[in-house]
Design a protein around this motif. Structure first.
Motif, PDB file in Angstrom:
ATOM      1  N   ILE A 156       0.877  -1.108   0.064  1.00 46.44           N
ATOM      2  CA  ILE A 156      -0.034   0.087  -0.140  1.00 46.44           C
ATOM      3  C   ILE A 156       1.148   1.371   0.064  1.00 46.44           C
ATOM      4  CG2 ILE A 156      -1.929   1.006   1.114  1.00 46.44           C
ATOM      5  CD1 ILE A 156      -2.507  -1.396   2.495  1.00 46.44           C
ATOM      6  N   ALA A 157       1.217   1.582  -1.239  1.00 47.48           N
ATOM      7  CA  ALA A 157       2.501   2.556  -1.112  1.00 47.48           C
ATOM      8  C   ALA A 157       1.881   4.125  -0.925  1.00 47.48           C
ATOM      9  CB  ALA A 157       3.047   2.695  -2.716  1.00 47.48           C
ATOM     10  N   SER A 158       0.539   4.225  -1.057  1.00 43.82           N
ATOM     11  CA  SER A 158      -0.096   5.685  -0.748  1.00 43.82           C
ATOM     12  C   SER A 158      -0.472   5.917   0.916  1.00 43.82           C
ATOM     13  CB  SER A 158      -1.203   5.788  -1.523  1.00 43.82           C
ATOM     14  OG  SER A 158      -2.202   4.823  -1.182  1.00 43.82           O
ATOM     15  N   LEU A 159      -0.347   4.619   1.563  1.00 41.18           N
ATOM     16  CA  LEU A 159      -0.582   4.718   3.012  1.00 41.18           C
ATOM     17  C   LEU A 159       0.458   5.751   3.908  1.00 41.18           C
ATOM     18  CD1 LEU A 159      -2.804   3.949   4.996  1.00 41.18           C
ATOM     19  CD2 LEU A 159      -1.177   1.954   5.564  1.00 41.18           C
ATOM     20  N   GLN A 160      -0.089   6.658   4.691  1.00 33.32           N
ATOM     21  CA  GLN A 160       0.761   7.810   5.216  1.00 33.32           C
ATOM     22  C   GLN A 160       0.282   7.539   6.663  1.00 33.32           C
ATOM     23  OE1 GLN A 160       0.748  11.595   3.715  1.00 33.32           O
ATOM     24  NE2 GLN A 160       0.355  10.637   1.440  1.00 33.32           N
ATOM     25  N   GLU A 161      -0.996   7.399   7.019  1.00 32.33           N
ATOM     26  CA  GLU A 161      -1.244   7.118   8.378  1.00 32.33           C
ATOM     27  C   GLU A 161      -1.874   5.739   8.971  1.00 32.33           C
ATOM     28  OE1 GLU A 161      -3.629  10.306  10.062  1.00 32.33           O
ATOM     29  OE2 GLU A 161      -2.371  12.093   9.169  1.00 32.33           O
ATOM     30  N   LEU A 162      -1.274   5.233   9.845  1.00 36.25           N
ATOM     31  CA  LEU A 162      -1.785   3.759  10.236  1.00 36.25           C
ATOM     32  C   LEU A 162      -2.036   3.695  11.789  1.00 36.25           C
ATOM     33  CD1 LEU A 162      -2.676   0.860   9.543  1.00 36.25           C
ATOM     34  CD2 LEU A 162      -0.139   0.208   9.776  1.00 36.25           C
ATOM     35  N   ALA A 175       6.566  -6.348  11.505  1.00 39.52           N
ATOM     36  CA  ALA A 175       7.676  -5.753  10.642  1.00 39.52           C
ATOM     37  C   ALA A 175       7.199  -5.201   9.479  1.00 39.52           C
ATOM     38  CB  ALA A 175       8.727  -6.815  10.534  1.00 39.52           C
ATOM     39  N   VAL A 176       5.992  -5.577   8.818  1.00 37.15           N
ATOM     40  CA  VAL A 176       5.527  -5.209   7.573  1.00 37.15           C
ATOM     41  C   VAL A 176       5.466  -3.868   7.672  1.00 37.15           C
ATOM     42  CG1 VAL A 176       3.136  -5.413   8.183  1.00 37.15           C
ATOM     43  CG2 VAL A 176       3.906  -5.772   5.942  1.00 37.15           C
ATOM     44  N   VAL A 177       5.195  -2.961   8.543  1.00 33.12           N
ATOM     45  CA  VAL A 177       5.090  -1.546   8.415  1.00 33.12           C
ATOM     46  C   VAL A 177       6.305  -0.824   8.347  1.00 33.12           C
ATOM     47  CG1 VAL A 177       3.241  -1.801  10.333  1.00 33.12           C
ATOM     48  CG2 VAL A 177       5.569  -1.061  11.125  1.00 33.12           C
ATOM     49  N   LEU A 178       7.464  -1.347   8.414  1.00 31.94           N
ATOM     50  CA  LEU A 178       8.803  -1.000   8.088  1.00 31.94           C
ATOM     51  C   LEU A 178       8.769  -0.785   6.667  1.00 31.94           C
ATOM     52  CD1 LEU A 178      11.033  -2.827  10.559  1.00 31.94           C
ATOM     53  CD2 LEU A 178       9.900  -0.679  10.750  1.00 31.94           C
ATOM     54  N   TYR A 179       8.145  -1.495   5.951  1.00 33.09           N
ATOM     55  CA  TYR A 179       8.266  -1.386   4.405  1.00 33.09           C
ATOM     56  C   TYR A 179       7.238  -0.869   3.800  1.00 33.09           C
ATOM     57  CZ  TYR A 179      11.585  -4.921   5.751  1.00 33.09           C
ATOM     58  OH  TYR A 179      12.516  -5.905   6.409  1.00 33.09           O
ATOM     59  N   ILE A 180       6.262  -0.060   4.237  1.00 36.54           N
ATOM     60  CA  ILE A 180       5.078   0.793   3.980  1.00 36.54           C
ATOM     61  C   ILE A 180       5.845   2.261   3.450  1.00 36.54           C
ATOM     62  CG2 ILE A 180       3.013   1.985   4.295  1.00 36.54           C
ATOM     63  CD1 ILE A 180       2.536  -0.229   6.336  1.00 36.54           C
ATOM     64  N   PRO A 181       6.112   2.251   2.098  1.00 39.90           N
ATOM     65  CA  PRO A 181       7.229   3.358   2.054  1.00 39.90           C
ATOM     66  C   PRO A 181       6.713   4.802   2.266  1.00 39.90           C
ATOM     67  CG  PRO A 181       5.849   2.637   0.197  1.00 39.90           C
ATOM     68  CD  PRO A 181       5.405   1.572   1.060  1.00 39.90           C
ATOM     69  N   ASN A 182       5.481   5.149   2.201  1.00 41.43           N
ATOM     70  CA  ASN A 182       5.518   6.640   2.584  1.00 41.43           C
ATOM     71  C   ASN A 182       4.711   6.959   4.035  1.00 41.43           C
ATOM     72  OD1 ASN A 182       6.029   8.053   0.079  1.00 41.43           O
ATOM     73  ND2 ASN A 182       4.528   6.632  -0.848  1.00 41.43           N
TER      74      ASN A 182
END
Length: 283
Positions: A156-162, A175-182
């Protein structure tokens, strides 16, 4: 107030086509509140304007969103407020808690945000949520979601706030959150995550990191002070050892760091610029 700011966020991006939300708490963070699970107003690093441009057709975007949301609906086992009663049919922009943006032109509408704060939903996240390729905000605080964060979230390349705060998630740091680019805002507080906190978290260009009130243990990563974040909350865990020397080199951008109610020892490193602002180290 939360829905107002979420709408304002989307308006700054693209003219919205329709929004329909009746649930939700605040958007983002409440600075200085170590005990709350979400809420307040996000005042962090702003919007990353380098997001990939939408590429697929309007029909395929909404069709993919329908597939994603129906798969997720099937994984939700309890909906006491009846939120998902509106999640019927192909018009996902009419679903409660779903924000669409985009014009009726070539780009067309797409799902830009989901705010289900305080919906009291029980269930799990599903891998199909990665089909929401243009979503910028996913706010799910104060529900009863459990399990883990799907590995597909890295797509999900556009995700900015989780915001997954105040749920029943467990297991090691996702660990997957470390690879959400933006991603710029990460809120995992008030869950049951355990184990160590990875060093990579503090290399990532996050503006807010909330991990408080979990069961993280072990020593603080030695690169803690190199994080570009303006607020870091690690309170109420089982962290031990010394405060890293790197904290003495923390950027002046750091406005608040909370480490209270852990098992930390030793002294605060010399030159800790943040201590003149809002730092709490009581253990």
């Amino acid at each position: 107030m939360g829905n107002f700011w979420l709408l304002a966020f989307i308006l700054c991006q693209i003219i919205p086509t329709r929004t329909s939300v009746t649930v939700g708490g605040g958007v983002g963070i409440n600075i200085g509140n170590a005990d709350g699970g979400g809420g307040g107003v996000w005042i962090g690093g702003g919007i990353n304007n380098n997001n990939p441009s939408p590429s697929s057709s309007p029909v395929s975007k909404l069709s993919s969103a329908y597939t994603a949301l129906q798969a997720w609906k099937s994984a939700i086992t309890d909906d006491p407020l009846g939120i998902l009663k509106t999640w019927v049919g192909s018009n996902v922009c009419a679903y409660k808690g779903v924000f669409c943006a985009g014009s009726q032109g070539a780009m067309g509408p797409f799902v830009a945000g989901i705010d289900l704060n305080h919906a009291n939903l029980q269930g799990s996240l599903v891998k199909e949520l990665s089909l929401l390729s243009d979503i910028s905000i996913l706010h799910l605080n104060s529900n009863r979601f459990s399990g883990s964060v799907p590995e597909t979230f890295k797509d999900i390349a556009s995700l900015q706030e989780l915001d997954l705060s105040n749920n029943h998630f467990s297991g090691p740091f996702p660990a997957v959150v470390l690879y959400i680019p933006n991603l710029v805002y990460l809120d995992l507080r008030f869950n049951s995550f355990s184990g160590s906190i990875p060093d990579e978290l503090f290399h990532k260009r996050l503006d807010a990191i909330f991990l408080n009130n979990n069961q993280f243990e072990g020593e603080l990563p030695q690169n803690l002070g190199y994080s570009p974040a303006s607020v870091i909350n690690l309170a109420n865990n089982k962290l031990s050892g010394n405060i890293p020397v790197s904290f003495g080199l923390a950027s002046s951008k750091l406005k608040e760091i909370l480490l209270l109610n852990n098992q930390l020892t030793g002294c605060i490193p010399d030159g800790s610029q943040g201590c003149s602002r809002r730092c709490k180290f009581s253990t």
